[in-house]
Design an enzyme around this catalytic site. Structure first.
Site, mmCIF file in Angstrom:
data_model
loop_
_atom_site.group_PDB
_atom_site.id
_atom_site.type_symbol
_atom_site.label_atom_id
_atom_site.label_comp_id
_atom_site.label_asym_id
_atom_site.label_seq_id
_atom_site.Cartn_x
_atom_site.Cartn_y
_atom_site.Cartn_z
ATOM 1 C CG ASP A 80 -4.162 1.111 5.121
ATOM 2 O OD1 ASP A 80 -5.223 0.912 5.731
ATOM 3 O OD2 ASP A 80 -3.826 2.226 4.691
ATOM 4 C CG ASP B 110 -1.737 2.310 -4.355
ATOM 5 O OD1 ASP B 110 -1.335 2.991 -3.402
ATOM 6 O OD2 ASP B 110 -2.851 1.757 -4.371
ATOM 7 C CG ASP C 237 -2.043 1.047 1.095
ATOM 8 O OD1 ASP C 237 -2.413 1.379 -0.044
ATOM 9 O OD2 ASP C 237 -2.524 1.538 2.127
ATOM 10 C CD GLU D 111 -1.511 5.693 3.714
ATOM 11 O OE1 GLU D 111 -2.278 6.539 3.182
ATOM 12 O OE2 GLU D 111 -1.918 4.623 4.208
ATOM 13 C CE1 TYR E 90 -6.368 5.203 8.420
ATOM 14 C CE2 TYR E 90 -4.403 5.829 7.191
ATOM 15 C CZ TYR E 90 -5.764 5.658 7.254
ATOM 16 O OH TYR E 90 -6.534 5.933 6.148
#
Length: 377
Positions: free
Chosen positions: A154, A84, A27, A29, A150
């Protein structure tokens, strides 16, 4: 406290530790509020045993991760991976294979066309994903422990979804999903040249040849300017504003400023350039302006062609047992129509082949698609 990987050596060590893994949950961010390209703030990786949060602001050697993502023996699992993929491309990672997108897997299973990550986790595991840090500035440093937790969750939640989704998918669906992962990667490499970006503007087919010439100049300039300044296209001018400029073709700054709903700040900044581009397009000889459609002797009309292609897609989806929404989205349909009818034969040879005619979609759709006589497929 969850540690961050800050340096090249630590990233290389992590990649070496997971080299024999068969599945890697991935993942990112990122921030993408005003820029053309996403700005990576964090990369999360988990192979079922080793968790890594990688700081892209300090790493300079991405080759170890490039090699991991290109390892065909290790499935890379992401959820709704379009952005992504774009984010990874900014650090030179352009080959992610095999790519397993859990959102697309859910779509193939008939669970919905755009199932959110939290909903999918809850459906499969009955766990609730904390989304309280959604608006975090991932480029700010230091990141707080709750932000790192957090972000880590994911991939910690994503990893165990794989086995359930794999068991639910039949062999044909599994193969199709991985083929679509390859197509997603290829899509990022096949960009429409700037001079043809006007074809992507909604309702541009309604414009006259001269109006299309104006639109072509404006859209090409916007794309070049946005790329140079790394600005979101809509912060320069929105599509609808360029469409209106092409229709009105103002010749003075005063008339330009009088057009409703135009961004006055951008007009003050770019007004002179906009007028120059419009005048340049007005001065073009007629044969240098884009035609609305080519081979009109065989053209039944834009809406009619769209209806025919849409019907073909639905028939193929029904007979092949594939969701019509998975098989085709509106962007792909428009791409096919534009490629068939809105460019000349010479221009077509310089453009990317539509997704309808590549990979697994070609095999599924070609027996059903209306293919114009002037195109050899």
């Amino acid at each position: 406290m969850i540690p961050l990987i800050f340096d090249n050596a630590a990233l290389a060590n992590y990649c070496q530790r997971i080299a024999a893994s068969t599945l890697l949950a991935v993942d990112t961010e990122f921030i993408r509020q005003s820029t053309l390209l996403p700005k990576l703030g964090l990369i999360q990786l988990f192979d079922g045993e080793h968790l890594a949060l990688v700081d892209p602001l300090t790493i300079t050697d991405w080759q170890p991760l490039i090699d991991v993502f290109a390892n065909e023996n290790m499935v890379k699992m992401l959820h709704s991976c379009h952005e992504d993929i774009e984010a990874f491309a900014t650090i030179g990672i352009t080959d992610i294979t095999p790519l397993f997108d859990s959102q697309l897997a859910a779509h193939l299973l008939g669970w919905g066309s755009s199932v959110g990550f939290a909903s999918l986790v809850e459906r499969i595991t009955n766990k609730v994903v904390d989304k309280s840090e959604t608006r975090t500035d991932w480029l700010a440093r230091p990141l707080a422990d709750k932000q790192l937790t957090y972000a880590a969750n994911d991939v910690l939640f994503l990893y165990p979804l794989y086995q359930t989704l794999k068991q639910e998918l039949n062999s044909e669906q599994s193969a199709l999903l991985l083929q679509e992962g390859q197509q997603l990667m290829q899509r990022k490499h096949q960009k429409l040249p700037f001079e043809f970006k006007y074809l992507e503007i909604k309702n541009s087919w309604l414009l006259t040849s001269r109006e299309l010439a104006v639109l072509r100049e404006l859209v090409r300039w916007r794309a070049e300017y946005a790329q140079q300044k790394d600005l979101a296209l809509g912060l320069v001018f929105k599509d609808a504003q360029l469409f209106e400029l092409a229709k009105r073709r103002p010749s003075t700054l005063e008339s330009l400023m009088n057009i409703p709903d135009m961004p006055h700040r951008e007009l003050r900044r770019h007004g002179k350039m906009v007028i120059e581009l419009i005048e340049r397009a007005k001065a073009l000889p007629a044969d240098a302006c884009p035609q609305r459609f080519h081979h009109q002797e065989h053209f039944i009309g834009y809406k009619q062609e769209v209806a025919a292609v849409s019907a073909a897609v639905k028939k193929a989806a029904t007979e092949q047992g594939i969701s019509a929404e998975f098989l085709s989205v509106k962007r792909q349909l428009n791409e096919y129509i534009n490629w068939c009818w809105r460019v000349s034969d010479q221009q077509r040879s310089t453009l990317p082949v539509p997704e309808y005619l590549k990979g697994w979609r070609r095999q599924v759709l070609l027996p059903y698609l209306p293919v114009p006589e002037h195109i050899a497929v």
